[in-house]
Design an enzyme around this catalytic site. Structure first.
Site, PDB file in Angstrom:
ATOM      1  CG  ASP A  15      -2.023  -1.028   1.164  1.00  0.00           C
ATOM      2  OD1 ASP A  15      -2.398  -1.432   0.052  1.00  0.00           O
ATOM      3  OD2 ASP A  15      -2.508  -1.423   2.225  1.00  0.00           O
ATOM      4  CG  ASP A  67      -6.395  -1.606  -1.176  1.00  0.00           C
ATOM      5  OD1 ASP A  67      -6.563  -2.826  -1.323  1.00  0.00           O
ATOM      6  OD2 ASP A  67      -5.454  -1.115  -0.528  1.00  0.00           O
TER       7      ASP A  67
END
Length: 177
Positions: free
Chosen positions: A125, A144
């Site tokens: 991320d 995401d």
């Protein structure tokens, strides 16, 4: 073009969307990890409201189901893989264009994160949206974002867009006598 041909075209488009999201997600992760060296640099400030910030996510959404052992990691890969298969099967049966688009977004994002988890042991991320010190979102990635947008589209369509039901003579009517 018949309705059946249109639906086949929508489903093909859904698979193309899933593939493109998967490729873009993996490419973005490569760029931040290798050329930009984000795992070493930890953070790159780009704008007053957006940074690239390195984070390893060992769980799923918002850190739930954190996998701290190899067994848990592969169980999570299996679980998310099964969810991906379910989304794919749903998309193959779906007939509504925008639901197919949403499912393609979810499938592409899921595949990107599954590959990370299998290859790296975690999901990479890096997108960090914020307003000063206030962070309304956890650090996330393209996969995401696509999963979230796809879910919002499905929910919005399910809750807000009602399709008119045809009134036919075959409707069952209660006899009040």
């Amino acid at each position: 073009m018949t309705d059946t041909d249109k639906i086949k075209t929508y489903r093909r488009a859904g698979l193309i969307i899933a593939f493109l999201i998967f490729v873009l997600d993996q490419a973005s992760k490569f760029v931040v990890m290798v050329p930009l060296q984000l795992p070493v640099r930890k953070q790159i400030e780009l704008m007053p409201f957006f940074n690239l910030t390195w984070a390893k996510n060992y769980g799923v959404s918002m850190g739930f189901l954190t996998a701290s052992t190899d067994f848990q990691r592969w169980a999570l890969v299996t679980l998310t893989g099964l969810i991906g298969v379910a989304v794919f099967l749903w998309m193959r049966r779906e007939q509504a264009k925008w639901d197919i688009v949403a499912l393609g977004m979810i499938l592409g994002g899921a595949m990107g994160n599954i590959v990370d988890r299998a290859r790296l042991g975690y999901v990479a991320d890096f997108a960090d949206l914020h307003i000063g010190d206030f962070r309304p979102f956890l650090i996330f990635n393209l996969a995401d974002a696509c999963i979230s947008i796809g879910v919002v589209i499905l929910l919005a369509r399910a809750l807000l867009i009602r399709e008119k039901k045809d009134e036919t003579k075959d409707d069952v009517q209660l006899d009040e006598s």
